[in-house]
Scaffold this active site. Structure first.
Site, PDB file in Angstrom:
ATOM      1  N   ASP A   1       0.853  -1.187   0.000  1.00  0.00           N
ATOM      2  CA  ASP A   1       0.000   0.000   0.000  1.00  0.00           C
ATOM      3  C   ASP A   1       0.890   1.238   0.000  1.00  0.00           C
ATOM      4  O   ASP A   1       1.348   1.697   1.050  1.00  0.00           O
ATOM      5  CB  ASP A   1      -0.924   0.008   1.216  1.00  0.00           C
ATOM      6  CG  ASP A   1      -1.955   1.135   1.147  1.00  0.00           C
ATOM      7  OD1 ASP A   1      -1.701   2.135   0.440  1.00  0.00           O
ATOM      8  OD2 ASP A   1      -3.003   1.031   1.804  1.00  0.00           O
TER       9      ASP A   1
ATOM     10  N   HIS B   1       0.371   7.886   4.015  1.00  0.00           N
ATOM     11  CA  HIS B   1       0.935   7.216   5.179  1.00  0.00           C
ATOM     12  C   HIS B   1       2.434   7.459   5.347  1.00  0.00           C
ATOM     13  O   HIS B   1       3.052   6.892   6.249  1.00  0.00           O
ATOM     14  CB  HIS B   1       0.661   5.713   5.081  1.00  0.00           C
ATOM     15  CG  HIS B   1      -0.784   5.404   4.833  1.00  0.00           C
ATOM     16  ND1 HIS B   1      -1.762   5.660   5.757  1.00  0.00           N
ATOM     17  CD2 HIS B   1      -1.413   4.883   3.747  1.00  0.00           C
ATOM     18  CE1 HIS B   1      -2.938   5.304   5.266  1.00  0.00           C
ATOM     19  NE2 HIS B   1      -2.757   4.843   4.047  1.00  0.00           N
TER      20      HIS B   1
ATOM     21  N   ILE C   1      -0.806   9.343   8.584  1.00  0.00           N
ATOM     22  CA  ILE C   1      -1.567   8.456   9.461  1.00  0.00           C
ATOM     23  C   ILE C   1      -1.205   7.001   9.169  1.00  0.00           C
ATOM     24  O   ILE C   1      -0.682   6.677   8.096  1.00  0.00           O
ATOM     25  CB  ILE C   1      -3.085   8.661   9.300  1.00  0.00           C
ATOM     26  CG1 ILE C   1      -3.533   8.310   7.872  1.00  0.00           C
ATOM     27  CG2 ILE C   1      -3.470  10.092   9.653  1.00  0.00           C
ATOM     28  CD1 ILE C   1      -5.035   8.356   7.657  1.00  0.00           C
TER      29      ILE C   1
ATOM     30  N   GLY D   1      -5.244   2.036   7.814  1.00  0.00           N
ATOM     31  CA  GLY D   1      -6.318   1.374   8.545  1.00  0.00           C
ATOM     32  C   GLY D   1      -6.144  -0.130   8.568  1.00  0.00           C
ATOM     33  O   GLY D   1      -6.426  -0.789   9.575  1.00  0.00           O
TER      34      GLY D   1
END
Length: 296
Positions: free
Chosen positions: A199, A204, A219, A222
């Protein structure tokens, strides 16, 4: 219009061959924090050596077991990547967030595998100010189905096209104290390590991109929180036996920043564990909600 719901759902499924081996499994587990045993009770976060037997089943090739959430990154997450580039879908990555995730396991995932992954847009829902894409991927090898994965992708600013709102079921939290509570520390470099499993969204890793998306810093993925949570449930309530997991679903209720600590509350029943995850550092701000692990 960037999203043509009818065209997206009607498009032919896309198929791709995916492969993985022990290195992919080990890298994924390390991206979840495997190798640092953090205990099974609240406050047990000091860790112990990476050679702890309970951690070696995630990190040592001769003892390796595959955490079922690996399905979300197998083949570098081709199901989600393919869905976001499907006919009728043209969205800005800065407007995309993962809204929820469900995995159904048909049998345990082998340490080494070759499979066909078939992906399609299963549904597009209109939430008013946003759209929800349900991206479904199904993997099967020569012995039959392995898993079905549904990713619910939240796209800001793309609603209002007059489509169905879709389901809004919520799992009511039990009216009692949780059976187990554990805490898991998220390393400062956790997102940088996790993204090596496929990903590459700069949200991120790149502070400037994160600001464009409305965050003051990058961040955590998830799906990284998703994997950390499943590992905690397996280690705490399923005796470390990954093969007992039958399905795992969650709704992403809030973000996690690298360096924070997760508080994972678990309510056990005969064949399922209900879970809630909060960020300790931000007064138990919600992170994962409506989270269910079904097991045998």
């Amino acid at each position: 219009m960037p999203i043509d719901a009818a065209r997206a759902v009607a498009a032919e499924p896309r198929s791709a061959e995916i492969t993985w081996d022990h290195k992919d499994i080990q890298l994924y587990h390390l991206g979840l924090g495997a190798g640092t045993f953090q205990g099974q009770g609240q406050g047990q976060g000091q860790g112990s050596p990476a050679t702890d037997p309970d951690e070696l089943r995630y990190t040592l090739e001769s003892r390796l077991h595959v955490l079922p959430s690996f399905a979300t990154v197998a083949g570098a997450g081709m199901g989600v990547v393919g869905g976001l580039s499907a006919p009728g879908i043209d969205v800005d990555l800065a407007a995309v967030l993962h809204g929820g995730q469900t995995i159904r396991l048909h049998r345990p995932i082998p340490v080494r595998g070759r499979a066909t992954s078939t992906s399609r847009v299963a549904a597009v829902y209109d939430k008013g100010k946003a759209a929800i894409l349900v991206l479904r991927s199904e993997a099967a090898d020569e012995d039959g189905p392995l898993w079905t994965s549904d990713a619910q992708i939240f796209v800001r600013g793309e609603g209002g096209f007059g489509g169905e709102r879709g389901p809004s079921a919520r799992a009511e939290q039990p009216d009692r104290e949780p059976d187990r509570v554990v805490e898991r520390a998220v390393r400062e470099d956790q997102a940088l390590l996790y993204r090596l499993s496929g990903d590459w969204n700069p949200l991120h890793a790149d502070p400037e991109f994160a600001k464009l998306a409305g965050f003051d810093r990058p961040i955590l993925h998830g799906l990284c929180t998703y994997g950390i949570t499943l590992k905690a449930v397996v280690d705490t309530l399923l005796d470390g036996d990954v093969t007992r997991v039958r399905s795992y679903s969650t709704r992403f209720a809030g973000v996690v920043f690298p360096g924070e600590t997760l508080r994972i509350r678990m309510w056990a029943a005969a064949d399922r564990v209900q879970v809630s995850v909060t960020a300790v550092d931000r007064d138990d701000a919600p992170v994962l909600a409506d989270t269910i692990v079904e097991f045998s």
